[in-house]
Design a protein around this motif. Structure first.
Motif, PDB file in Angstrom:
ATOM      1  N   HIS A 110       0.836  -1.203   0.000  1.00 50.04           N
ATOM      2  CA  HIS A 110       0.000   0.000   0.000  1.00 50.04           C
ATOM      3  C   HIS A 110       0.865   1.245   0.000  1.00 50.04           C
ATOM      4  O   HIS A 110       1.981   1.231   0.517  1.00 50.04           O
ATOM      5  CB  HIS A 110      -0.844   0.066   1.283  1.00 50.04           C
ATOM      6  CG  HIS A 110      -2.121  -0.687   1.198  1.00 50.04           C
ATOM      7  ND1 HIS A 110      -2.832  -1.013   2.325  1.00 50.04           N
ATOM      8  CD2 HIS A 110      -2.819  -1.175   0.151  1.00 50.04           C
ATOM      9  CE1 HIS A 110      -3.935  -1.667   1.956  1.00 50.04           C
ATOM     10  NE2 HIS A 110      -3.934  -1.790   0.649  1.00 50.04           N
ATOM     11  N   MET A 127      -5.267   5.102   1.125  1.00 52.24           N
ATOM     12  CA  MET A 127      -4.307   4.068   0.774  1.00 52.24           C
ATOM     13  C   MET A 127      -4.657   3.502  -0.598  1.00 52.24           C
ATOM     14  O   MET A 127      -5.801   3.173  -0.872  1.00 52.24           O
ATOM     15  CB  MET A 127      -4.331   2.929   1.795  1.00 52.24           C
ATOM     16  CG  MET A 127      -3.831   3.329   3.154  1.00 52.24           C
ATOM     17  SD  MET A 127      -3.472   1.902   4.178  1.00 52.24           S
ATOM     18  CE  MET A 127      -5.046   1.103   4.269  1.00 52.24           C
ATOM     19  N   HIS A 141       3.878   0.931   2.537  1.00 55.03           N
ATOM     20  CA  HIS A 141       3.924  -0.095   3.584  1.00 55.03           C
ATOM     21  C   HIS A 141       3.347  -1.400   3.058  1.00 55.03           C
ATOM     22  O   HIS A 141       2.653  -1.424   2.051  1.00 55.03           O
ATOM     23  CB  HIS A 141       3.184   0.352   4.842  1.00 55.03           C
ATOM     24  CG  HIS A 141       1.736   0.672   4.611  1.00 55.03           C
ATOM     25  ND1 HIS A 141       1.328   1.879   4.089  1.00 55.03           N
ATOM     26  CD2 HIS A 141       0.616  -0.051   4.807  1.00 55.03           C
ATOM     27  CE1 HIS A 141       0.009   1.880   3.987  1.00 55.03           C
ATOM     28  NE2 HIS A 141      -0.454   0.717   4.404  1.00 55.03           N
ATOM     29  N   MET A 152       0.824  -4.248   4.095  1.00 56.78           N
ATOM     30  CA  MET A 152      -0.277  -4.407   5.041  1.00 56.78           C
ATOM     31  C   MET A 152      -0.735  -5.848   5.101  1.00 56.78           C
ATOM     32  O   MET A 152      -1.004  -6.470   4.068  1.00 56.78           O
ATOM     33  CB  MET A 152      -1.435  -3.504   4.622  1.00 56.78           C
ATOM     34  CG  MET A 152      -2.605  -3.562   5.574  1.00 56.78           C
ATOM     35  SD  MET A 152      -3.618  -2.094   5.416  1.00 56.78           S
ATOM     36  CE  MET A 152      -2.826  -1.023   6.593  1.00 56.78           C
TER      37      MET A 152
HETATM   38 CU   LIG Z   1      -2.360  -0.095   4.150  1.00 58.43          CU
END
Ligand SMILES: [Cu+2]
Length: 177
Positions: free
Chosen positions: A92, A104, A126, A128
């Motif tokens: 993301h 996101m 990131h 996730m």
């Molecule tokens: Cu995320």
């Protein structure tokens, strides 16, 4: 001048052809993992460092911090990430939209440029984990498998840490909210 130049050009062209031929043979797709490990520089050329997971306040969702380092001269692409503790793992990017909201978006094929590193952290890019199937506790190790276009499969272990304890930059500061 021209007649003496010609053989040189032919020789250069031939040399280039031979180099290309050798490189094509050396990359031998048939060898799979064994050949990749046998080649100098191929093993560990794309690595995952400093992988941690902030202990999730919401037990079914967590974000992974890590640095993906590409030491090769070839740009690579992160195709997917998986983990045995999560039903879905998504790359993301968090961005702020025109109205100041955090949104996101999924990055399906993330470029990892040659000779560079890409940092994953909450609030930006990131990884996730969603649908977490384990009761994660601080100190747990979480296996991650990253699949790259060129480097193939790279495994990493992410340690579950107290939120805010991972980055050196956050030490002594709690202003990240
Ligand atoms: Cu995320």
């Amino acid at each position: 001048m021209t007649p003496s130049l010609r053989p040189t050009l032919v020789a250069v062209a031939l040399g280039t052809f031979l180099l290309v031929g050798a490189a094509a043979c050396g990359s031998g797709d048939g060898g799979g993992k064994a050949s990749a490990q046998g080649e100098d520089g191929a093993k560990g050329a794309v690595t995952v460092e400093h992988a941690t997971i902030d202990w999730p306040a919401n037990p079914s969702v967590a974000a992974v911090r890590m640095v993906v380092r590409n030491r090769t001269a070839t740009a690579d692409t992160l195709r997917s990430v998986s983990s045995p503790v999560a039903e879905t793992v998504t790359v993301h990017r968090t961005e702020t939209d025109d109205e100041g909201r955090s949104v996101m978006t999924a990055e399906d094929d993330l470029a990892i440029p040659a000779r560079s590193s890409v940092t994953f952290a909450p609030g930006g890019l990131h990884v996730m984990l969603t649908g977490i199937t384990e009761d994660l506790q601080v100190g747990d190790d979480v296996d991650l498998t990253l699949t790259f276009e060129h480097a193939g499969t790279v495994t990493a272990t992410a340690k579950v840490v107290e939120p805010g304890s991972a980055g050196d930059d956050t030490e002594g500061s709690h202003d990240d909210h």
